[in-house]
Design an enzyme around this catalytic site. Structure first.
Site, mmCIF file in Angstrom:
data_model
loop_
_atom_site.group_PDB
_atom_site.id
_atom_site.type_symbol
_atom_site.label_atom_id
_atom_site.label_comp_id
_atom_site.label_asym_id
_atom_site.label_seq_id
_atom_site.Cartn_x
_atom_site.Cartn_y
_atom_site.Cartn_z
ATOM 1 N N TYR A 438 36.800 42.273 33.029
ATOM 2 C CA TYR A 438 37.793 41.179 33.001
ATOM 3 C C TYR A 438 38.951 41.410 33.971
ATOM 4 O O TYR A 438 39.053 42.445 34.585
ATOM 5 C CB TYR A 438 38.214 40.793 31.591
ATOM 6 N N GLU A 439 39.737 40.377 34.158
ATOM 7 C CA GLU A 439 40.820 40.377 35.170
ATOM 8 C C GLU A 439 40.285 40.608 36.577
ATOM 9 O O GLU A 439 40.922 41.274 37.386
ATOM 10 C CB GLU A 439 41.893 41.420 34.839
#
Lengths: 588, 588
Positions: A438-439
């Protein structure tokens, strides 16, 4: 096995790898005196250890559930979060104007590491809130700021980032959520978002969603995306949660790990339209969102460090206690604790060396972000901004990669017990795995590094960084105690320089750089991490080489230089092979 | 995503990396004609794909449960196992005397790979049964053989290995289970065993436990351990399951993965003593058990290959389908399938290259085991035995390490979807993790390699193996198409030779070799794996370089030589640094 916040190790890295005291002494953060810093770290360590860590295992087992009234978190989480925000932790580096303490992000990075070591599922929530504060501070109208920021700084309300849609993950150009203008200046928001971290929960009485959507007349692609604030409850005249907004969680995901962190499918506007307020200008929402995404990347990098530290402590405690076999190093009777076996020591040392290196890189990034905001000199500010841009993908990807590697070693040290969920090592392994995704996946980070960060300022930014590594290694070469490490650490920097030259030259086929991006990022981190551990070793020797903690810091540099630095040349070869030579033009 | 047995790839490796046709042509396995081999592979592939693979996800979700009458497996498992054993798969390389087909272990290795790709939780069960057949064939009395082996060869009954106790895992010297002699020549067994794979279940009407225990007058340590056969039901005069024996599963573990495989705590003798029969001689049980452990190590290595293949297929299918962003390689409109992104292609190619290399090493080991049993010439038999001993720890540890790495890359290729359990990539990642732990942790394998295998025959065994790598690389250097790869592949062999010399010299401090064992094993595998992929590439080019499958084989060698072989020198440096220089004498 409970977590003990490694306050001394963290403080050592803050001061001898990053320069926390310098931020104070130079007048950039005059309030961040050594006394304040030590008190904050002690107190944060205590909260992480005593209040959050005990929730981690039950949060994993129980997870979250979606009920009629919304998402319900695991027992104890509501109270822990309430106490955490009441103690002011959410606003540690928030603006004083809205009740924050405006302490360095670097100091907050250390605290974030501890929250996440205690529980990654707990620690990720406030990351989104802090991101919302940043986005609103930079781009919202005075009315919005007045209504929302103080509540978010205090943690009374939490924030979310609503970017991803089923067809739009890494590529936001494909976004379909839509917004319609209303006569009163507000907007109606319609559409579905997925993978929304803390999209709904019962920790706070209101939730502030930041949502990317398109207006009807928006240009196609990323230049037609606007950012909207969509509160779960519309604030009333007194600023308290009022009417329920048309923004609901329709399901929660069943994930590999971080079970206590709700990952929601969010539906906006199914009952006529969710009320939203424009943040920044129409069609320019992505730029506003990137404000929060960069700091979120540091935060996720810190999650990698955090889970590595937790896994290391867990494995170390087991290795001290578990007896099996008889090591040649064991002089007493009976079976030796497995920590006496050279191969187990190697695993523990690899866990520690990678953790220390990643921590140092994350803290150096946090310091650069602090300086990018607050240096008084414009050139210094510019330099810090560039350095932060350069280090962001490296700190995010390397730290989360080693988070996975260290958590996996943690399972291995436990042997068969590591595979039993009850032991807890497996939870770290499962929890860690999200951070590389994620990110911005770590592949996206590597591409960002070679396509946007290496070319910054015509290559001068990475050139200056490499020069700073060399300068730091001069002190290693000059030190009698560590001079033997200088060649290996230096060769890693040579390899980075060599591969940087390859990445910097114009490529007729962009895939030649893109296909080498992942080993290039790892090479960057191995070279820079070598300087991190060397700095710790030099400082440790200068302070007191006989102190066990300092002995460990010095030995960590020996391990790194003999075991990790030699990987650099192979990584450089991989980074520079080119697309066709690596067989990647193949037909799968 | 369903698994498709990669029959063509497997057959290619069996014939061009190992020498399956040679085993037939040389008269060692005259029945294993190419036609038979192809038919077996096709049929096994069909069973794995159609009957086992569909159980994998539900088996993970439902797992097993312990009820009053014993352990109950997931729905469908009983029928699938019954059909599998009825089709004769369990006895594929079993002795004809007891109903087996006596086909090469090499061919069975290929089938085992497929069972495990379809479901690791399914595939591990028969490994123990085959091990029991081996132990009983080699060491049991004629009566025991007559009663048990045919039932085990057919798979009508399953076998287990009862080694581990809470205080005795890697170190069996600490074993406490005890046995008492009875007047009728049988024994009473008492004690607790943990981590017993398929210790109880409802797949078969009887279960044959092989149990390590100590007699009252046993010497301390590993020389006082005896091996006993303890059936779940004592066979009656007709050889059918009769009286229930005093051997019960008291609980099943809640594990990270392979949920459908019961991992049992077994209690022997709580109701007066479990009836057991001595296998081999008193106090010499460990040697008997090692008979089955070596082949079990190959089997677990094959699990690593299997889960890697499964994860690769899963990721490849997703990468072809999922569209996101626009690769510079994409000439059509809209978003490109992510397989067009160079970094995604790198991940897929790394998955494939590691899988092919590990598969080749496992198959080479299986061939060596076949030859060690059946070569008519005593010198050739001896050579094969030594080669099998050398390759066992490498094939086990490398294959299971890359199983973890490839399964993790498989999650990564899926992005956020990879972290959602429903997708299935996470199950592979969880399932894979056990294989580096059981059947001797990978650390134990590395120690076995440097302390027992490198010194074999005064170093001549590893010397001959390295010479065989060099000989194979001569063909690479001589080939116009692949000559460019020879230097990188050769340097990896140089590094192995160099590190072997280090490991072979007498070390005043044994920890100098022990602490380098893990990078040494990886180095060995990287060097030997380079020859595996080169063999595939040479054969592919010779057969038809334009066939897509062959193009992929050739490109895999390019990837390996440019991306993986260059890691060898860094590994050698790590292997040879010595204990103190690596900082391992530290105080944790």
């Amino acid at each position: 096995m409970t977590y003990q916040a490694p306050v001394a190790d963290i403080a050592f890295s803050l001061r001898h790898v990053a320069n926390l005291d310098g931020l104070q002494a130079e007048g950039i953060y005059p309030e961040a005196t050594p006394d304040i810093v030590d008190a904050v770290l002690e107190e944060a360590g205590r909260f992480a250890t005593d209040r959050i860590a005990p929730l981690n295992s039950e949060g994993d087992r129980i997870g979250v559930r979606l009920e009629q009234q919304g998402v319900v978190t695991a027992p104890g989480w509501r109270d822990a979060y309430a106490d955490w925000s009441a103690a002011g932790w959410n606003g540690l580096s928030g603006p004083t104007e809205f009740g924050g303490q405006a302490l360095p992000l670097l100091l907050n990075a250390a605290c974030m590491e501890m929250w996440n070591s205690a529980s990654m599922a707990f620690g990720i929530g406030p990351v989104l809130t802090i991101g919302a504060v940043e986005a609103l501070s930079a781009h919202a109208t005075p009315e919005i700021r007045a209504t929302y920021i103080a509540k978010l700084v205090s943690g009374e309300w939490m924030g979310t980032m609503n970017l991803t849609e089923p067809q739009a993950g890494s590529d936001l150009a494909a976004l379909r959520c839509r917004a319609e203008r209303r006569e009163d200046g507000s907007y109606r928001i319609f559409g579905q978002k997925i993978f929304i971290t803390y999209g709904d929960h019962d920790l706070t009485e209101n939730i502030v969603h930041l949502v990317l959507a398109r207006l009807p007349d928006a240009p196609a692609g990323t230049r037609g995306i606007s950012l909207f604030l969509v509160p779960k409850y519309l604030p009333d005249a007194a600023g308290n949660p009022g009417k329920r907004n048309d923004a609901f969680c329709s399901s929660v995901e069943h994930k590999l790990g971080i079970h206590a962190s709700p990952t929601c499918v969010m539906v906006f506007g199914d009952e006529g339209g969710a009320t939203g307020y424009l943040i920044g200008e129409e069609h320019k929402g992505l730029a506003c969102m990137f404000t929060m995404m960069n700091n979120a990347r540091l935060a996720v990098g810190l999650q990698g460090v955090a889970i590595a530290e937790r896994a290391y402590q867990h494995a170390l405690a087991y290795a001290r206690e578990r007896r099996q076999g008889k090591s040649p190093l064991w002089r007493e009777g009976g079976m030796s604790p497995i920590i006496e076996h050279p191969d187990v020591r190697r695993m523990l040392m690899e866990m520690r060396a990678k953790t220390v290196a990643a921590r140092g890189l994350c803290y150096q990034l946090a310091e650069a972000i602090d300086r990018s905001h607050h240096e008084s000199d414009v050139n210094k500010r510019r330099h810090a901004t560039d350095l932060a841009a350069l280090l962001t993908p490296v700190a995010k990807a390397f730290s989360t990669d080693i988070g996975n590697e260290v958590a996996s070693l943690g399972v291995q040290v436990h042997g068969g017990m590591g595979y039993i969920e009850e032991t807890g090592a497996a939870q770290h392994f499962r929890d860690a795995r999200i951070a590389a995704i994620y990110e911005g996946t770590n592949g996206i980070q590597a591409i960002d590094l070679v396509t946007r960060k290496v070319p910054l300022d015509g290559g001068k930014v990475i050139g200056a960084f490499i020069a700073s590594l060399r300068a730091a290694l001069e002190a290693v070469a000059a030190s009698e105690r560590f001079a033997a490490l200088a060649p290996a650490l230096g060769k890693a920097v040579d390899a980075l320089e060599h591969a940087t030259a390859y990445m910097s030259k114009p490529h007729e086929r962009p895939e030649d750089a893109l296909s080498g991006a992942t080993p290039f990022l790892r090479l960057f981190a191995i070279a820079a991490g070598g300087v991190v551990v060397a700095k710790e070793a030099l400082a440790a020797a200068a302070i007191d080489p006989h102190l066990p903690a300092n002995r460990l810091r010095m030995d960590t540099a020996h391990f790194y230089a003999t075991q990790l630095s030699p990987q650099a040349e192979g990584l450089a070869a991989g980074a520079m092979s080119g697309y066709v030579a690596a067989g990647l033009e193949t037909v799968f």
